[in-house]
Design a protein around this motif. Structure first.
Motif, short mmCIF file in Angstrom:
data_model
loop_
_atom_site.label_atom_id
_atom_site.label_comp_id
_atom_site.label_asym_id
_atom_site.label_seq_id
_atom_site.Cartn_x
_atom_site.Cartn_y
_atom_site.Cartn_z
N LYS A 21 0.86 -1.43 -0.33
CA LYS A 21 0.35 0.07 0.20
C LYS A 21 0.90 1.33 0.07
CE LYS A 21 -3.99 0.47 2.07
NZ LYS A 21 -5.17 0.15 3.24
N ARG A 22 1.96 1.14 0.70
CA ARG A 22 2.86 2.72 0.57
C ARG A 22 3.85 2.80 -0.75
NH1 ARG A 22 7.03 1.87 5.20
NH2 ARG A 22 5.02 -0.08 5.77
N LEU A 23 3.41 1.93 -1.28
CA LEU A 23 3.72 2.10 -3.21
C LEU A 23 2.53 2.24 -4.15
CD1 LEU A 23 6.30 -1.14 -2.66
CD2 LEU A 23 6.62 0.83 -2.09
N MET A 24 1.35 1.97 -3.46
CA MET A 24 0.98 2.25 -4.71
C MET A 24 0.74 4.23 -4.97
SD MET A 24 -2.18 -0.15 -2.50
CE MET A 24 -3.60 -0.30 -4.53
N GLY A 25 0.55 4.33 -6.34
CA GLY A 25 -0.26 5.10 -7.13
C GLY A 25 1.31 5.97 -7.16
N ARG A 26 2.10 5.06 -7.13
CA ARG A 26 4.22 5.88 -7.11
C ARG A 26 4.30 5.47 -8.29
NH1 ARG A 26 5.88 8.15 -1.71
NH2 ARG A 26 5.10 7.51 -0.41
N GLN A 34 12.03 3.37 -4.96
CA GLN A 34 13.31 3.23 -5.00
C GLN A 34 13.65 2.39 -3.74
OE1 GLN A 34 15.06 3.00 -7.70
NE2 GLN A 34 13.36 3.31 -8.64
N LYS A 35 13.84 3.48 -2.22
CA LYS A 35 14.28 2.76 -1.11
C LYS A 35 13.82 1.46 -0.63
CE LYS A 35 14.63 5.84 1.70
NZ LYS A 35 14.50 6.92 2.94
N GLN A 36 12.35 1.23 -0.74
CA GLN A 36 11.62 0.19 -0.52
C GLN A 36 12.47 -1.32 -1.59
OE1 GLN A 36 10.34 0.78 2.61
NE2 GLN A 36 9.23 -0.87 2.02
N GLN A 37 12.60 -0.43 -2.83
CA GLN A 37 12.54 -2.20 -3.74
C GLN A 37 13.74 -2.89 -3.07
OE1 GLN A 37 13.62 -1.78 -7.55
NE2 GLN A 37 15.43 0.12 -7.30
N PHE A 38 14.59 -2.33 -2.73
CA PHE A 38 15.71 -3.42 -2.05
C PHE A 38 15.59 -3.82 -0.82
CE2 PHE A 38 17.72 -0.14 -4.89
CZ PHE A 38 18.27 -1.43 -5.50
N LYS A 39 14.93 -3.72 0.23
CA LYS A 39 13.80 -4.58 1.60
C LYS A 39 13.37 -5.32 1.39
CE LYS A 39 15.05 0.11 3.94
NZ LYS A 39 14.32 1.01 3.85
N LEU A 40 12.28 -5.10 0.06
CA LEU A 40 11.31 -6.24 -0.27
C LEU A 40 11.82 -7.77 -0.88
CD1 LEU A 40 8.93 -4.16 -1.95
CD2 LEU A 40 8.84 -4.61 0.63
N ASP A 41 10.87 -8.62 -0.82
CA ASP A 41 11.46 -10.45 -1.02
C ASP A 41 11.06 -10.29 -2.71
OD1 ASP A 41 13.28 -11.29 0.44
OD2 ASP A 41 11.20 -12.23 1.56
N ASN A 53 2.83 7.03 -12.46
CA ASN A 53 2.32 6.93 -11.30
C ASN A 53 2.02 5.33 -11.25
OD1 ASN A 53 0.05 7.10 -12.81
ND2 ASN A 53 -1.14 7.87 -11.17
N SER A 54 2.65 4.18 -11.42
CA SER A 54 2.81 2.77 -11.30
C SER A 54 4.02 2.44 -11.39
CB SER A 54 1.49 2.81 -12.22
OG SER A 54 2.07 2.54 -13.20
N ILE A 55 4.13 1.33 -10.91
CA ILE A 55 5.06 0.21 -11.11
C ILE A 55 4.96 -1.24 -11.87
CG2 ILE A 55 5.96 1.41 -9.13
CD1 ILE A 55 5.01 -0.59 -7.18
N ALA A 56 5.43 -1.91 -12.06
CA ALA A 56 4.81 -3.48 -11.68
C ALA A 56 5.52 -4.01 -10.72
CB ALA A 56 5.74 -4.02 -13.35
N VAL A 57 5.03 -4.76 -9.79
CA VAL A 57 5.63 -5.92 -9.01
C VAL A 57 5.49 -7.07 -9.41
CG1 VAL A 57 4.99 -6.86 -6.69
CG2 VAL A 57 4.39 -4.80 -7.24
#
Length: 74
Positions: A21-26, A34-41, A53-57
């Protein structure tokens, strides 16, 4: 977080989406993304449609972001 979620995170963390949810709309270039992507699995990348304003997960080789959005709207 319920008991099933806790179990899943402990036993199979690669198949659990957290903090989405913290990444939605960014956009992908957003500092928070950019900061979060290295902390996630799971993998975060620019979307194929190149909106600002979107990303691919990615989880298990599949882009699941659009499915997450649809699920959350229901």
């Amino acid at each position: 977080m319920n008991e099933n979620s806790s179990f899943q995170i402990r036993h199979d963390p690669e198949s659990v989406i957290i903090s989405i949810k913290r990444l939605m709309g960014r956009g992908f270039g957003d500092v928070a993304v950019q900061k979060q992507q290295f902390k996630l699995d799971y993998k975060i990348s620019p979307p194929s449609q190149r909106t600002d304003n979107s990303i691919a997960v990615w989880l298990g080789g599949d882009d699941i972001y659009s499915r997450l959005i649809k699920f959350m709207k229901e």
